[in-house]
Design an enzyme around this catalytic site. Structure first.
Site, PDB file in Angstrom:
ATOM      1  N   LYS A  35       0.828  -1.215   0.000  1.00 30.06           N
ATOM      2  CA  LYS A  35       0.000   0.000   0.000  1.00 30.06           C
ATOM      3  C   LYS A  35       0.857   1.257   0.000  1.00 30.06           C
ATOM      4  O   LYS A  35       1.830   1.357   0.729  1.00 30.06           O
ATOM      5  CB  LYS A  35      -0.917   0.003   1.222  1.00 30.06           C
ATOM      6  CG  LYS A  35      -1.929   1.121   1.220  1.00 30.06           C
ATOM      7  CD  LYS A  35      -3.174   0.704   1.974  1.00 30.06           C
ATOM      8  CE  LYS A  35      -4.228   1.773   1.980  1.00 30.06           C
ATOM      9  NZ  LYS A  35      -4.695   2.171   0.677  1.00 30.06           N
ATOM     10  N   GLY A  40       6.627   0.648   5.678  1.00 29.20           N
ATOM     11  CA  GLY A  40       7.524  -0.238   4.938  1.00 29.20           C
ATOM     12  C   GLY A  40       7.529   0.048   3.451  1.00 29.20           C
ATOM     13  O   GLY A  40       8.588   0.023   2.802  1.00 29.20           O
ATOM     14  N   CYS A  41       6.370   0.351   2.895  1.00 26.22           N
ATOM     15  CA  CYS A  41       6.261   0.612   1.459  1.00 26.22           C
ATOM     16  C   CYS A  41       6.947   1.922   1.093  1.00 26.22           C
ATOM     17  O   CYS A  41       7.562   2.028   0.030  1.00 26.22           O
ATOM     18  CB  CYS A  41       4.799   0.617   1.037  1.00 26.22           C
ATOM     19  SG  CYS A  41       3.990  -0.974   1.354  1.00 26.22           S
ATOM     20  N   THR A  42       6.845   2.909   1.966  1.00 26.48           N
ATOM     21  CA  THR A  42       7.518   4.187   1.728  1.00 26.48           C
ATOM     22  C   THR A  42       9.027   3.993   1.762  1.00 26.48           C
ATOM     23  O   THR A  42       9.749   4.476   0.878  1.00 26.48           O
ATOM     24  CB  THR A  42       7.078   5.238   2.764  1.00 26.48           C
ATOM     25  OG1 THR A  42       5.662   5.435   2.644  1.00 26.48           O
ATOM     26  CG2 THR A  42       7.795   6.557   2.565  1.00 26.48           C
ATOM     27  N   ALA A  45      10.122   2.181  -1.448  1.00 23.79           N
ATOM     28  CA  ALA A  45      10.074   3.062  -2.615  1.00 23.79           C
ATOM     29  C   ALA A  45      11.213   4.086  -2.580  1.00 23.79           C
ATOM     30  O   ALA A  45      11.834   4.379  -3.610  1.00 23.79           O
ATOM     31  CB  ALA A  45       8.724   3.769  -2.687  1.00 23.79           C
TER      32      ALA A  45
END
Length: 150
Positions: A35, A40-42, A45
């Site tokens: 998401k 974690g996704c930030t 990325a």
């Protein structure tokens, strides 16, 4: 998706345009994340973005995929100054094709979600390496090292 598989002809949306993953060329890194704008996704990325010049120098295209919308990706990219391109898979076709739409559990509750995974395709468009159940710390660097070794 098993090693030796070809980049699938799966449609995803990048910047409001529907394109096939296979049309992005090879070598290609496709990383799936749960998401936009979550911790974690930030981090993941930002890590891939920080290495975007190194991936480009190696001739490797990197694309991040989630089920978020193109509008969500645009906000996420602008908020964090991301250099990596993000693709929307709202319908989940790419998630299904790569086998990353899986049952997950949190606090005893089971639900379906995207397993954090990365796939590296070589210059022939053949899957050279897959990372499943990815831990973010150091992952982008490991993918870059593998890409350079192709």
């Amino acid at each position: 998706m098993d090693e030796g598989s070809k980049i699938p002809e799966i449609p995803v949306t990048i910047d409001d345009a529907v394109v096939s993953l296979a049309s992005l060329g090879a070598p290609l890194v496709v990383y799936f994340y749960p998401k936009d704008d979550t911790a974690g996704c930030t981090t993941e990325a930002k890590d891939f973005s920080a290495l975007s010049d190194a991936f480009a120098a190696a001739g490797v295209t990197v694309i991040g995929v989630s089920k978020d919308t193109a509008a969500s990706h645009a906000k996420f990219t602008a908020k964090h100054g991301l250099a990596v391109r993000l693709a929307s898979d709202v319908e989940g076709a790419a998630c299904e094709a790569f086998g990353v739409w899986v049952e997950k559990a949190m606090y005893g509750r089971k639900y379906m979600g995207i397993e954090r995974a990365t796939f590296l395709f070589d210059a022939d468009g053949t899957l050279a390496k897959a990372w499943r159940k990815v831990h973010v710390a150091g992952h982008a660097e490991a993918v870059l090292a593998a890409a350079k070794a192709l």
